[in-house]
Design an enzyme around this catalytic site. Structure first.
Site, PDB file in Angstrom:
ATOM      1  N   HIS A   1       1.150   1.963  -3.390  1.00  0.00           N
ATOM      2  CA  HIS A   1       0.114   2.772  -4.025  1.00  0.00           C
ATOM      3  C   HIS A   1       0.610   4.197  -4.247  1.00  0.00           C
ATOM      4  O   HIS A   1       0.510   4.743  -5.325  1.00  0.00           O
ATOM      5  CB  HIS A   1      -1.157   2.778  -3.176  1.00  0.00           C
TER       6      HIS A   1
ATOM      7  N   ASP B   1       0.880  -1.176   0.000  1.00  0.00           N
ATOM      8  CA  ASP B   1       0.000   0.000   0.000  1.00  0.00           C
ATOM      9  C   ASP B   1       0.914   1.222   0.000  1.00  0.00           C
ATOM     10  O   ASP B   1       2.036   1.145  -0.490  1.00  0.00           O
ATOM     11  CB  ASP B   1      -0.949  -0.044   1.197  1.00  0.00           C
TER      12      ASP B   1
END
Length: 480
Positions: A320, A286
């Site tokens: 991300h 992430d």
């Protein structure tokens, strides 16, 4: 660590055909405007990590611990930490050699956990070991829940150091399945926690005991002062790896993180003041770094912004976002400085990323980025997204004002900008100065933005004075 993607030689790009002049910054207030980076220097100067250079050491072996990777050493660590905390001037728990299997490690004031090079602490995948519940946060909401692997509450002068490894042992068999765990038709625990927070249920009554599916953080100092995390390697985390909450004077330095599970953010300072994140490597599932300050009702109740953050010399591989603010930023974020970082991977979606919406309503201000080199990212180089998560569904106004990006070099991206404000709440005051985007495949997407300024910017080999309009926004990624 495997290198990914499109390599950019910064010097070669600047020397050949995409030549940049580097003027002294000039603002609307004139040439004598104060240099914002002087504030970054002042933040650095007052962050003083605790020192245990002369600390007397104790070892888990002194309290019955066996570094064989099979014998549970939770009690040995507990007793060693208690002994170290009683040493005048502070003590060191020295983990030197072998593989240590343990449950949660709870630090105390004036204690350094030193994991020497060649040593590994492995955290047991047995959830029962991480109770009774402690005060913690899950995606911006407070609860009484599962203990983080390494935890400290209201401590001063604590450190996790050494060249060793911290292994969370998370996998498709342990911890990660809880991210999507069904509750046999009942409300899922994450959704229940969010509901309890919105209903104003006191934190002491938000109890998630054994059998709940809220995953533990890896390292979480909570309401602590003078925190140092340095030189360790973190592998296989259940979710967020380093999560200081309501802390002051935090240093995270030369940490290597490799963990690709769901919600595996690298470092998430939340509601903290005076934070330095320096010379770290992030390879995550992430956001690499995600700055936060509480979610919705809890963020408004606590009213604790994150402020005065310096990020320098870090390398971001997969994730991300490279450096992200949000999405749990209801308390606001201000005074963030990012410099001399390197990002490069087709699986890194965005270099500089901001997430907000009408349910959060946080204020993001005074953010400065300079001298960042990006080989490639899979989506936009810079994203500011008010349509993240709940989007316009909420009664709180997101505010964004004041972003300068200087000397950003991007080799390859889908587009330069993906900026999505609201008509009634435009994104304001963004300056791109002395930036080069070597290859941007698609037009930019810019909606409800005021005060966007280009100063000596090149895109696809040509000088540009503003965004290239006409793009279609990409859906927001998942995660917090």
């Amino acid at each position: 660590m495997e290198r990914h993607g499109f390599e950019v030689n910064r010097r070669a790009v600047l020397a050949g055909g995409a030549c940049l002049s580097l003027p002294v910054p000039v603002t609307a207030q004139g040439r004598n405007a104060p240099d914002p980076w002087a504030e970054a220097q002042a933040i650095r100067a007052r962050i003083r990590p605790p020192s245990f250079a002369r600390a007397r050491a104790v070892t888990p072996q002194q309290f019955g611990g066996v570094p064989d990777g099979r014998t549970l050493a939770t009690e040995a660590f507990r007793r060693a930490i208690a002994a170290a905390s009683r040493i005048p001037g502070g003590g060191r728990v020295l983990v030197d050699g072998g593989i240590w299997l343990t449950g949660p490690i709870h630090l105390r004031s004036n204690v350094e956990l030193h994991v020497a090079r060649g040593s590994t602490i492995r955290f047991s995948p047995d959830p029962a070991l991480y109770f009774p519940p402690v005060l913690t946060r899950m995606e911006g909401n407070e609860l009484m829940g599962i203990s983080p692997f390494i935890y400290a509450l209201e401590c001063e002068n604590i450190a996790i150091t050494g060249g060793g490894t911290l292994d969370g042992q998370a996998s498709e068999a342990h911890w990660w399945p809880w991210a999507h765990s069904p509750r046999d038709g009942l409300e899922r625990d994450g959704a229940r926690l969010k509901r309890l927070a919105e209903e104003g249920v006191p934190v002491r009554n938000r109890v998630f005991g054994p059998g709940s599916t809220i995953r533990p953080q890896f390292i979480q100092p909570y309401r602590c002062r003078n925190v140092l995390i340095e030189d360790v390697t973190i592998l296989r985390s259940p979710m967020w790896e380093i999560h200081p909450v309501e802390c002051e004077n935090v240093t995270v330095r030369r940490v290597t993180i490799s963990s690709h599970g769901p919600n595996n953010d690298g470092c998430d300072p939340e509601s903290c003041r005076d934070v330095l994140i320096e010379d770290c490597l992030f390879d995550t599932g992430d956001d690499c770094i995600a700055i936060k300050s509480g979610r919705n009702a809890d963020g408004r109740r606590l009213k604790r912004p994150t402020e005065n953050v310096v990020i320098a010399g870090c390398t971001m591989v997969d994730g991300h976002g490279g450096v992200t603010l949000g999405s749990e930023i209801t308390g606001g974020v201000r005074n963030v400085f990012v410099e001399n970082c390197r990002m490069d991977s087709p699986r890194l979606n965005t270099a500089i990323r901001f997430k907000n919406n009408a349910a959060r309503g946080g204020t993001l201000e005074n953010i400065h980025v300079r001298d960042v080199t990006v080989g490639q990212v899979g989506r936009a180089a810079i994203t500011i997204d008010y349509n993240y998560g709940e989007g316009a569904q909420g009664g709180f106004t997101p505010v964004f004002k004041g972003l300068t990006i200087e000397r950003l070099l991007v080799g390859q991206c889908q587009r330069v900008l993906n900026l999505q404000g609201f008509k009634a709440a435009p994104i304001r005051d963004i300056v791109l100065r002395d930036c080069v985007f070597v290859r941007a495949a698609e037009p930019d997407f810019v909606l409800h933005v005021e005060g966007l300024r280009y100063d000596n910017v090149r895109r696809n080999g040509r000088a540009v004075s503003g965004p290239t309009p006409g793009g279609i926004p990409r859906p927001a990624d998942g995660g917090g």
